[in-house]
Design an enzyme around this catalytic site. Structure first.
Site, mmCIF file in Angstrom:
data_model
loop_
_atom_site.group_PDB
_atom_site.id
_atom_site.type_symbol
_atom_site.label_atom_id
_atom_site.label_comp_id
_atom_site.label_asym_id
_atom_site.label_seq_id
_atom_site.Cartn_x
_atom_site.Cartn_y
_atom_site.Cartn_z
ATOM 1 N N PHE A 129 2.256 -15.491 9.405
ATOM 2 C CA PHE A 129 2.097 -15.060 8.101
ATOM 3 C C PHE A 129 2.762 -15.980 7.248
ATOM 4 C CE2 PHE A 129 3.305 -11.558 4.817
ATOM 5 C CZ PHE A 129 2.046 -11.374 4.458
ATOM 6 N N ASP A 216 8.090 -11.178 14.870
ATOM 7 C CA ASP A 216 7.920 -10.438 13.791
ATOM 8 C C ASP A 216 6.670 -9.299 14.225
ATOM 9 O OD1 ASP A 216 6.529 -9.370 11.413
ATOM 10 O OD2 ASP A 216 6.491 -11.228 10.191
ATOM 11 N N TYR A 241 4.948 -0.197 6.581
ATOM 12 C CA TYR A 241 3.862 0.205 5.682
ATOM 13 C C TYR A 241 2.614 0.247 6.281
ATOM 14 C CZ TYR A 241 4.330 -4.463 3.840
ATOM 15 O OH TYR A 241 4.653 -5.672 3.821
ATOM 16 N N LYS A 242 2.586 -0.535 7.551
ATOM 17 C CA LYS A 242 1.271 -0.584 8.259
ATOM 18 C C LYS A 242 0.954 0.415 9.108
ATOM 19 C CE LYS A 242 1.453 -5.504 6.894
ATOM 20 N NZ LYS A 242 2.053 -6.998 7.473
ATOM 21 N N ARG A 391 -11.429 -8.500 7.219
ATOM 22 C CA ARG A 391 -10.709 -7.858 8.321
ATOM 23 C C ARG A 391 -10.454 -6.300 8.057
ATOM 24 N NH1 ARG A 391 -4.198 -8.785 7.667
ATOM 25 N NH2 ARG A 391 -4.648 -7.555 6.003
#
Ligand SMILES: *Cc1c(COP(=O)(O)O)cnc(C)c1O
Length: 431
Positions: A129, A216, A241-242, A391
């Site tokens: 990321f 991560d 939050y995912k 995605r």
């Protein structure tokens, strides 16, 4: 996926046999016709969270006021950390919830570099990321400006992708680890292609050369099995939050293996990481254990809002979630291969389910405009990642096989009717 049939009836049969089906009703569904395929970026709102937040605001903040700190707020970062620990194979006392993933990466990468100060190399990969890479570049930049004082200079080695363009070159990774490697930091599941690293093996490669690892978990926590203690991982970070459904900008978490905790300090010496903050001494002494990685006052409302989502994942259990996640992605790919061939899509993710996490990227030269058409007129929400990836995230607790079927059906309509052609190529700020 056998037997397989590209009909809606087949999707409905898969839903009827789904042992996790009841969890869908645990989430707010204000738009029944919406195919939400972005739960890997921002999870849906659990109904329990809405109720819990109302009570926190009215009863804890509204009535308890400052007394709330002694009625659970003060312990909340560690208490919630232990709950997340149950999802990632961490015994209590090693996970704490605080700050953002990026800030937690800064704190732990700094600490790791202090611990192995004679080594000069940090390894990451080009699939990571970008924020993670920026954090490393920032650390390096401040070390370069301050080479003889508190921070050591180091190099960043960026492992490229292999010829598939969506997997790392594992051979290059293996051969780049040596006695100069201080830290290897990678995303367990890569954000764009969804490639899933074999965390146990890479961690072993690092340890064989005396290096540390920092994983991560942002795109794997809550959807992929993780055993940090058993795999002897040193450090980990991740967001809530995912797949954990903690809400926009919810605080992140960090993990430090017990065996390292007393040897390292955070670069940010705030009072919440102090041994006894309410003594108000003017000298900093780090708190024992994981608490030393707190800095300032936690965002209590956002922090407490994370808990009901984590509890839902614990109730469902990671093995059942992973099982459904693989079934959803396999089903999606079977549909794409059957219904979308000839429309110019290529797979931007590994085809083998054991090499990928919970999301899939489809690549297409018109990916940006196709994504826009899905969002604006088909009531499907995936997201777009440059240069050409659409995605699709399949959060197992609330995504039905019927939603997957609908998504492919609507995508097929966008392609057949060339609906994407009316959209401009200019990108807005958030894709
Ligand atoms: C989503 C994500 C982040 C988010 O970082 P924040 O600092 O919480 O914004 C970080 N790393 C990875 C791999 C991610 O997928």
């Amino acid at each position: 996926m056998k037997p397989f049939s590209p009909t809606r009836e087949f999707a409905l049969r898969l839903d009827a046999a789904d042992p996790l089906a009841r969890f869908r009703n645990e989430f707010e569904q204000p738009e029944p016709n919406l195919c939400y395929m972005d739960g890997n970026s921002l999870g849906r709102l659990p109904r329990r969270t809405a109720a819990r937040l109302r009570s926190i605001i009215e009863e804890e903040w509204g009535r308890d006021l400052i007394r709330g700190w002694n009625n659970g707020w003060y312990q909340a970062p560690a208490r919630l950390g232990d709950k997340i620990g149950q999802l990632i194979g961490a015994e209590p006392g090693q996970v704490i919830v605080c700050d953002s993933t990026s800030v937690n990466l800064y704190k732990l990468a700094y600490a790791a570099l202090q611990l192995l100060a004679t080594r000069q190399t940090v390894i990451t990969d080009s699939l990571n990321f970008p924020s993670d890479i920026y954090i490393l570049q920032g650390l390096l930049s401040s070390a370069e400006r301050n080479p003889h004082r508190t921070q050591r200079n180091f190099n960043i080695v960026n492992i490229p992708a292999d010829e598939s363009d969506h997997r790392p070159d594992l051979n290059a990774l293996y051969h780049s680890i040596n006695e100069d490697t201080a830290l290897i930091t990678l995303s367990h599941v890569t954000f764009k292609s969804g490639y899933l690293y074999d965390m146990a093996t890479i961690t072993r490669w690092a340890h064989e050369k005396g290096a540390l690892v920092l994983w991560d978990l942002s795109h794997s926590v809550g959807v992929v099995p993780i055993e940090l203690d058993a795999w002897q991982v040193d450090f980990a970070i991740g967001c809530t939050y995912k797949y954990l459904n903690g809400g926009p900008g919810a605080p992140a978490f960090l993990y430090v293996n017990q065996r390292l905790q007393s040897d390292i300090v955070s670069p940010i010496w705030g009072w919440f990481g102090q041994n006894r903050p309410f003594d108000f001494r003017l000298e900093y002494t780090p708190a024992p254990g994981i608490t030393r990685f707190l800095a300032g006052t936690p965002s209590i409302l956002s922090l407490l809002a994370v808990e009901p989502g984590v509890e839902l994942i614990l109730e469902a259990g990671i093995p059942a979630i992973r099982h459904k996640s693989v079934a959803l992605t396999e089903y999606f790919l079977a549909l794409v291969e059957t219904c979308l061939s000839g429309h110019g899509f290529t797979l931007g993710s590994p085809r083998e389910p054991e090499q990928r996490g919970g999301h899939i990227s489809l690549r297409h030269p018109e990916g940006y405009r196709i994504n826009r058409a899905l969002i604006e007129e088909m009531n499907v929400i995936p997201d777009f990642r440059e240069p050409d990836n659409i995605r699709f995230g399949f959060a197992p607790l609330y995504t039905r096989f019927e939603d997957v079927w609908e998504t492919v059906e609507r995508l097929q309509r966008v392609m057949v009717e060339k609906r994407y052609k009316k959209y401009p190529e200019v990108r807005p700020a958030v894709t």
